[in-house]
Scaffold this motif. Structure first.
Motif, mmCIF file in Angstrom:
data_model
loop_
_atom_site.group_PDB
_atom_site.id
_atom_site.type_symbol
_atom_site.label_atom_id
_atom_site.label_comp_id
_atom_site.label_asym_id
_atom_site.label_seq_id
_atom_site.Cartn_x
_atom_site.Cartn_y
_atom_site.Cartn_z
ATOM 1 N N SER A 66 -60.991 -6.018 3.740
ATOM 2 C CA SER A 66 -60.550 -5.282 2.543
ATOM 3 C C SER A 66 -59.249 -4.540 2.812
ATOM 4 C CB SER A 66 -61.638 -4.294 2.107
ATOM 5 O OG SER A 66 -62.843 -4.949 1.830
ATOM 6 N N LEU A 69 -56.462 -6.990 2.818
ATOM 7 C CA LEU A 69 -56.152 -7.401 1.449
ATOM 8 C C LEU A 69 -55.318 -6.339 0.743
ATOM 9 C CD1 LEU A 69 -56.819 -9.699 -0.610
ATOM 10 C CD2 LEU A 69 -58.729 -8.273 -1.385
ATOM 11 N N VAL A 75 -56.050 -11.699 5.881
ATOM 12 C CA VAL A 75 -57.427 -11.272 5.674
ATOM 13 C C VAL A 75 -58.317 -11.674 6.848
ATOM 14 C CG1 VAL A 75 -59.441 -11.520 4.178
ATOM 15 C CG2 VAL A 75 -57.179 -11.314 3.174
ATOM 16 N N TYR A 122 -57.139 -1.680 -4.364
ATOM 17 C CA TYR A 122 -56.442 -2.969 -4.491
ATOM 18 C C TYR A 122 -56.288 -3.333 -5.964
ATOM 19 C CZ TYR A 122 -55.638 -8.015 -4.088
ATOM 20 O OH TYR A 122 -55.128 -9.286 -4.196
ATOM 21 N N ASN A 128 -60.424 -12.075 -5.599
ATOM 22 C CA ASN A 128 -60.241 -11.799 -4.167
ATOM 23 C C ASN A 128 -61.225 -10.739 -3.689
ATOM 24 O OD1 ASN A 128 -58.125 -13.619 -4.017
ATOM 25 N ND2 ASN A 128 -56.564 -12.076 -4.426
ATOM 26 N N LYS A 129 -61.453 -9.721 -4.538
ATOM 27 C CA LYS A 129 -62.414 -8.686 -4.172
ATOM 28 C C LYS A 129 -63.829 -9.268 -4.091
ATOM 29 C CE LYS A 129 -59.962 -5.055 -6.799
ATOM 30 N NZ LYS A 129 -60.141 -3.985 -7.806
ATOM 31 N N LEU A 132 -64.729 -11.535 -1.036
ATOM 32 C CA LEU A 132 -65.031 -10.918 0.258
ATOM 33 C C LEU A 132 -66.512 -10.577 0.377
ATOM 34 C CD1 LEU A 132 -62.029 -8.476 0.822
ATOM 35 C CD2 LEU A 132 -62.449 -10.677 1.921
ATOM 36 N N GLN A 203 -65.611 -15.343 5.857
ATOM 37 C CA GLN A 203 -64.567 -16.016 5.086
ATOM 38 C C GLN A 203 -65.131 -17.004 4.072
ATOM 39 O OE1 GLN A 203 -61.574 -14.694 5.672
ATOM 40 N NE2 GLN A 203 -62.695 -13.526 7.209
#
Length: 306
Positions: A66, A69, A75, A122, A128-129, A132, A203
């Motif tokens: 995080s 990112l 990442v 972010y 993207n959040k 993760l 990932q």
């Protein structure tokens, strides 16, 4: 209200499946590699009673990813740094199980809190959040594939090098120590290898569900066999099937990959648990029959003597 048919189409849709398959060829390659290293590392996670540690390390891995990112860094690198920091702290401060669980209980909320903070700050894509936490199947590009495969090879080599002494130290640490095996050093080394494995797994399957790759396959294999050869082999097979099957099932849907991987992994665990229960019941019957046979022979021998 959403109809049942609409919900089913969101979960399982195979339109243009062939074209979509091209988008995840990197994920399939990485998934196979993760199944290999996760299945092997999971054997020692079960033997050394470390499932709680896996969850604790994944929270710090999530925090590292995080942060990367948020600050526009790599990442994967952030995830690895977070995992290794957590693994080092747990390995150094948590040598005994009681202390280890306390350390993990402190690290978990701290890591999760940091990760939530970084994601709240972010301002980029929401996907993207979410990825993760719950994993993504199309987020693994070619450069990331190279990095993840290289790290997987490093983990595999490390596990192969330490396999025999680590197995000895996991089965009977006191005897291993008297035989000159560096038990404490091996424990720390394995925690670092486990940290790398978890960083890799995050990932694809996400931080919240990494247990399904590093713990469940090995636990399922242990319900079927105790063989030092078949246990890791079966663990790897179950992990790879869960990963590859989950990716292929999630490909045509709008649902993240993690529910498919976890459902497959849980189903395989249930099958192995059922097989193990049947075997134990059959062995119990055979043992009872053998005991009855010996008792009958003893009884006849006693009668003949009398």
């Amino acid at each position: 209200m959403t109809s049942a048919g609409s919900l089913w189409q969101q979960i399982f849709t195979f339109e243009d499946y062939g074209a979509l398959l091209e988008l995840v060829h990197n994920s399939l390659i990485v998934g196979a590699a993760l199944g290999l290293v996760g299945g092997l590392a999971g054997v020692f996670v079960i033997m050394r009673d470390l499932p709680f540690a896996v969850h604790g390390i994944s929270e710090l891995s999530f925090a590292g990813a995080s942060a990367a990112l948020l600050f526009g860094m790599n990442v994967v690198a952030g995830s690895v740094i977070g995992s290794l920091v957590a693994a080092s702290v747990i390995g150094v401060l948590g040598a005994k199980a009681r202390h280890r669980n306390s350390v993990i209980g402190i690290l978990m909320p701290f890591g999760l809190g940091l990760g939530v903070l970084f994601l709240a700050l972010y301002k980029g894509r929401a996907a993207n959040k979410f990825g993760l936490l719950t994993g993504q199947i199309v987020a693994v590009d070619t450069p990331q594939t190279t990095i993840l495969l290289s790290m997987s090879a490093l983990v595999l080599v490390a596990l192969l090098v330490m396999w025999r002494p680590l197995m000895f130290a996991s089965i009977d640490p006191e005897v291993a120590g008297t035989r000159g095996v560096p038990v404490r050093g091996l424990s720390l080394a394995f925690m670092l290898v486990l940290g790398l494995t978890i960083a890799l797994s995050v990932q694809v399957v996400g931080a919240l569900l990494v247990l399904t790759l590093v713990v469940t396959p090995a636990a399922a294999a242990a319900r079927v066999t105790a063989s030092p050869v078949m246990l890791p082999v079966l663990s790897v097979v179950l992990a790879v099937v869960s990963m590859e099957g989950g990716i292929l099932l999630a490909l045509g849907s709008s649902v993240p990959i993690s529910p498919y991987v976890t459902t497959l992994s849980f189903t395989l665990y249930g099958i192995c648990a059922a097989i193990g229960a049947v075997r134990r019941r059959n062995w119990g019957r055979k043992a009872a029959g053998a005991d009855a046979g010996r008792a009958e022979v003893t009884q006849h021998a006693g009668a003949a003597t009398a």
